[in-house]
Design a protein around this motif. Sequence first.
Motif, PDB file in Angstrom:
ATOM      1  N   THR A 193      -2.927   2.578  -0.685  1.00  0.00           N
ATOM      2  CA  THR A 193      -1.716   2.713   0.450  1.00  0.00           C
ATOM      3  C   THR A 193      -0.438   2.154  -0.196  1.00  0.00           C
ATOM      4  O   THR A 193       0.543   2.908  -0.183  1.00  0.00           O
ATOM      5  N   ALA A 194      -0.756   1.309  -1.053  1.00  0.00           N
ATOM      6  CA  ALA A 194       0.273   0.480  -1.641  1.00  0.00           C
ATOM      7  C   ALA A 194       0.387   1.734  -2.699  1.00  0.00           C
ATOM      8  O   ALA A 194       2.296   2.241  -3.401  1.00  0.00           O
ATOM      9  N   VAL A 195       0.297   2.576  -4.068  1.00  0.00           N
ATOM     10  CA  VAL A 195       0.441   3.694  -4.575  1.00  0.00           C
ATOM     11  C   VAL A 195       1.179   4.443  -3.857  1.00  0.00           C
ATOM     12  O   VAL A 195       1.803   4.978  -4.379  1.00  0.00           O
ATOM     13  N   ILE A 196       0.875   5.291  -2.390  1.00  0.00           N
ATOM     14  CA  ILE A 196       1.442   6.081  -1.328  1.00  0.00           C
ATOM     15  C   ILE A 196       2.366   6.192  -1.955  1.00  0.00           C
ATOM     16  O   ILE A 196       3.649   6.580  -1.465  1.00  0.00           O
ATOM     17  N   ILE A 197       2.523   4.911  -0.858  1.00  0.00           N
ATOM     18  CA  ILE A 197       3.944   4.473  -0.855  1.00  0.00           C
ATOM     19  C   ILE A 197       4.979   4.512  -1.536  1.00  0.00           C
ATOM     20  O   ILE A 197       6.147   4.387  -1.684  1.00  0.00           O
ATOM     21  N   PHE A 198       4.545   3.633  -2.778  1.00  0.00           N
ATOM     22  CA  PHE A 198       5.809   3.631  -3.686  1.00  0.00           C
ATOM     23  C   PHE A 198       5.962   5.089  -4.850  1.00  0.00           C
ATOM     24  O   PHE A 198       6.588   5.696  -4.707  1.00  0.00           O
ATOM     25  N   VAL A 199       4.863   6.023  -4.808  1.00  0.00           N
ATOM     26  CA  VAL A 199       5.331   7.393  -5.389  1.00  0.00           C
ATOM     27  C   VAL A 199       5.953   7.901  -4.443  1.00  0.00           C
ATOM     28  O   VAL A 199       7.095   9.496  -4.716  1.00  0.00           O
ATOM     29  N   CYS A 200       5.957   7.707  -3.041  1.00  0.00           N
ATOM     30  CA  CYS A 200       6.373   9.289  -2.068  1.00  0.00           C
ATOM     31  C   CYS A 200       7.718   8.441  -1.885  1.00  0.00           C
ATOM     32  O   CYS A 200       8.104   8.790  -0.395  1.00  0.00           O
ATOM     33  N   ASN A 201       7.788   7.444  -2.155  1.00  0.00           N
ATOM     34  CA  ASN A 201       8.885   6.356  -1.710  1.00  0.00           C
ATOM     35  C   ASN A 201       9.182   6.486  -0.315  1.00  0.00           C
ATOM     36  O   ASN A 201      10.586   6.359  -0.359  1.00  0.00           O
ATOM     37  N   VAL A 202       8.386   5.942  -0.178  1.00  0.00           N
ATOM     38  CA  VAL A 202       8.770   5.484   1.669  1.00  0.00           C
ATOM     39  C   VAL A 202       9.035   4.409   2.023  1.00  0.00           C
ATOM     40  O   VAL A 202      10.157   4.014   2.205  1.00  0.00           O
ATOM     41  N   GLN A 203       9.184   2.835   0.583  1.00  0.00           N
ATOM     42  CA  GLN A 203      10.037   1.933   0.571  1.00  0.00           C
ATOM     43  C   GLN A 203      12.015   2.299   0.748  1.00  0.00           C
ATOM     44  O   GLN A 203      12.353   1.572   1.291  1.00  0.00           O
ATOM     45  N   THR A 204      11.972   3.414  -0.169  1.00  0.00           N
ATOM     46  CA  THR A 204      13.703   3.744   0.553  1.00  0.00           C
ATOM     47  C   THR A 204      14.306   3.559   1.914  1.00  0.00           C
ATOM     48  O   THR A 204      15.423   3.585   1.571  1.00  0.00           O
ATOM     49  N   ALA A 205      13.385   5.098   2.767  1.00  0.00           N
ATOM     50  CA  ALA A 205      13.017   5.071   3.997  1.00  0.00           C
ATOM     51  C   ALA A 205      13.281   3.417   4.440  1.00  0.00           C
ATOM     52  O   ALA A 205      14.561   3.460   5.825  1.00  0.00           O
ATOM     53  N   VAL A 206      11.980   2.574   4.337  1.00  0.00           N
ATOM     54  CA  VAL A 206      12.361   1.697   5.228  1.00  0.00           C
ATOM     55  C   VAL A 206      13.829   1.067   4.371  1.00  0.00           C
ATOM     56  O   VAL A 206      14.458   0.169   5.786  1.00  0.00           O
ATOM     57  N   ILE A 207      13.783   0.362   3.719  1.00  0.00           N
ATOM     58  CA  ILE A 207      15.344  -0.140   3.212  1.00  0.00           C
ATOM     59  C   ILE A 207      16.874  -0.140   3.899  1.00  0.00           C
ATOM     60  O   ILE A 207      17.355  -0.416   4.185  1.00  0.00           O
ATOM     61  N   TYR A 208      16.534   1.650   3.775  1.00  0.00           N
ATOM     62  CA  TYR A 208      17.722   2.465   4.398  1.00  0.00           C
ATOM     63  C   TYR A 208      17.779   2.172   5.386  1.00  0.00           C
ATOM     64  O   TYR A 208      18.777   2.369   6.377  1.00  0.00           O
ATOM     65  N   ALA A 209      17.174   2.216   6.491  1.00  0.00           N
ATOM     66  CA  ALA A 209      16.598   2.101   8.284  1.00  0.00           C
ATOM     67  C   ALA A 209      17.165   0.141   8.311  1.00  0.00           C
ATOM     68  O   ALA A 209      17.474  -0.208   9.155  1.00  0.00           O
ATOM     69  N   LEU A 210      16.916  -0.052   7.153  1.00  0.00           N
ATOM     70  CA  LEU A 210      16.572  -1.506   7.853  1.00  0.00           C
ATOM     71  C   LEU A 210      18.346  -1.811   7.607  1.00  0.00           C
ATOM     72  O   LEU A 210      18.665  -3.399   8.376  1.00  0.00           O
ATOM     73  N   ALA A 211      18.777  -1.755   6.120  1.00  0.00           N
ATOM     74  CA  ALA A 211      20.190  -2.202   6.081  1.00  0.00           C
ATOM     75  C   ALA A 211      21.303  -1.140   7.255  1.00  0.00           C
ATOM     76  O   ALA A 211      22.167  -2.230   7.353  1.00  0.00           O
ATOM     77  N   VAL A 212      21.005  -0.345   7.200  1.00  0.00           N
ATOM     78  CA  VAL A 212      21.969   0.644   8.200  1.00  0.00           C
ATOM     79  C   VAL A 212      21.759  -0.399   9.941  1.00  0.00           C
ATOM     80  O   VAL A 212      22.696  -0.843  11.136  1.00  0.00           O
ATOM     81  N   SER A 213      20.335  -0.622  10.334  1.00  0.00           N
ATOM     82  CA  SER A 213      20.119  -1.426  11.375  1.00  0.00           C
ATOM     83  C   SER A 213      20.709  -2.610  12.045  1.00  0.00           C
ATOM     84  O   SER A 213      21.336  -2.993  12.470  1.00  0.00           O
ATOM     85  N   TYR A 214      20.658  -3.751  10.407  1.00  0.00           N
ATOM     86  CA  TYR A 214      20.909  -4.739  10.239  1.00  0.00           C
ATOM     87  C   TYR A 214      22.508  -4.221  10.338  1.00  0.00           C
ATOM     88  O   TYR A 214      23.359  -5.588  11.552  1.00  0.00           O
ATOM     89  N   ALA A 215      23.094  -3.834   9.926  1.00  0.00           N
ATOM     90  CA  ALA A 215      24.474  -3.391   9.789  1.00  0.00           C
ATOM     91  C   ALA A 215      25.312  -3.739  10.937  1.00  0.00           C
ATOM     92  O   ALA A 215      26.270  -3.859  12.030  1.00  0.00           O
ATOM     93  N   VAL A 216      24.474  -1.919  11.996  1.00  0.00           N
ATOM     94  CA  VAL A 216      25.149  -2.245  13.014  1.00  0.00           C
ATOM     95  C   VAL A 216      24.553  -3.132  14.170  1.00  0.00           C
ATOM     96  O   VAL A 216      25.621  -3.278  15.021  1.00  0.00           O
ATOM     97  N   MET A 217      23.550  -3.422  14.078  1.00  0.00           N
ATOM     98  CA  MET A 217      22.970  -4.773  15.293  1.00  0.00           C
ATOM     99  C   MET A 217      24.451  -6.131  14.615  1.00  0.00           C
ATOM    100  O   MET A 217      25.000  -6.968  15.939  1.00  0.00           O
TER     101      MET A 217
END
Length: 236
Positions: A193-217
């Motif tokens: 799972t860690a390899v799939i998340i890293f290769v498919c760049n899922v962490q970028t989507a999570v970081i983007y969602a966290l940053a935008v939602s935190y700023a809006v909040m």
Amino acid sequence: MAFSANPLSLSVPDPIFESWLRDSGYLEILDQRTTDLHRITTTTNSNSNSNSTPTNPPTTTGFYLSNVITHIGILLSLITINPFSKLTNQDFSHDTPPWTLGFIGYSDSYSFPSSRAQARMRVTENNKRYCRNYFTLFIVFFACSLYQIPIALVGLVFSLALWDLYTYCVKRWGLDNHPVTRECLLRLLQCATAVIIFVCNVQTAVIYALAVSYAVMMLHASFRKLTPIKQPTKGK
């Protein structure tokens, strides 16, 4: 000179005192009075500067410049505020406030915080009230980020499918009776799972969602005035 303790004094814990303030509506009154006092002070200073002699024009410029610096300082102070300091599990068990009248409100439901203390009070209290709304916004932003990064969506779906397959195999093969085999399979699945998340760049989507939602909040919670939980109908 030391003062002896008064045996008739009442010591109330901070959480109980804040709960009493919230239930009694004093937090809303305190927030409104702070805003009104700041507006009166600003108007008085502005009038006094406008009535000054024309030979001293930098006074008005310096007044507005100091206001801009103060507002910037208040915005920067939002970085140091922990919005989750007073958040509890019970806040997520409440009903989601209405998005129109409760969460968004009217045009007069927002004002710039007049001080860092007021901004902190608004952020911590609004985060308790609208935590379910903010979590929903995070899900929406995360879905939008996955739409912008299709490979991340594929990786996330594939990871979830692997975990469902693991659950099915544990029940199908009775791996609960073989803890060593079950533990080895679990570790292998975690690495995959860690390899799939890293290769498919899922962490970028999570970081983007966290940053935008935190700023809006933080912006919404600091600018949203504290209002009674039960909103009255407009015009009544």
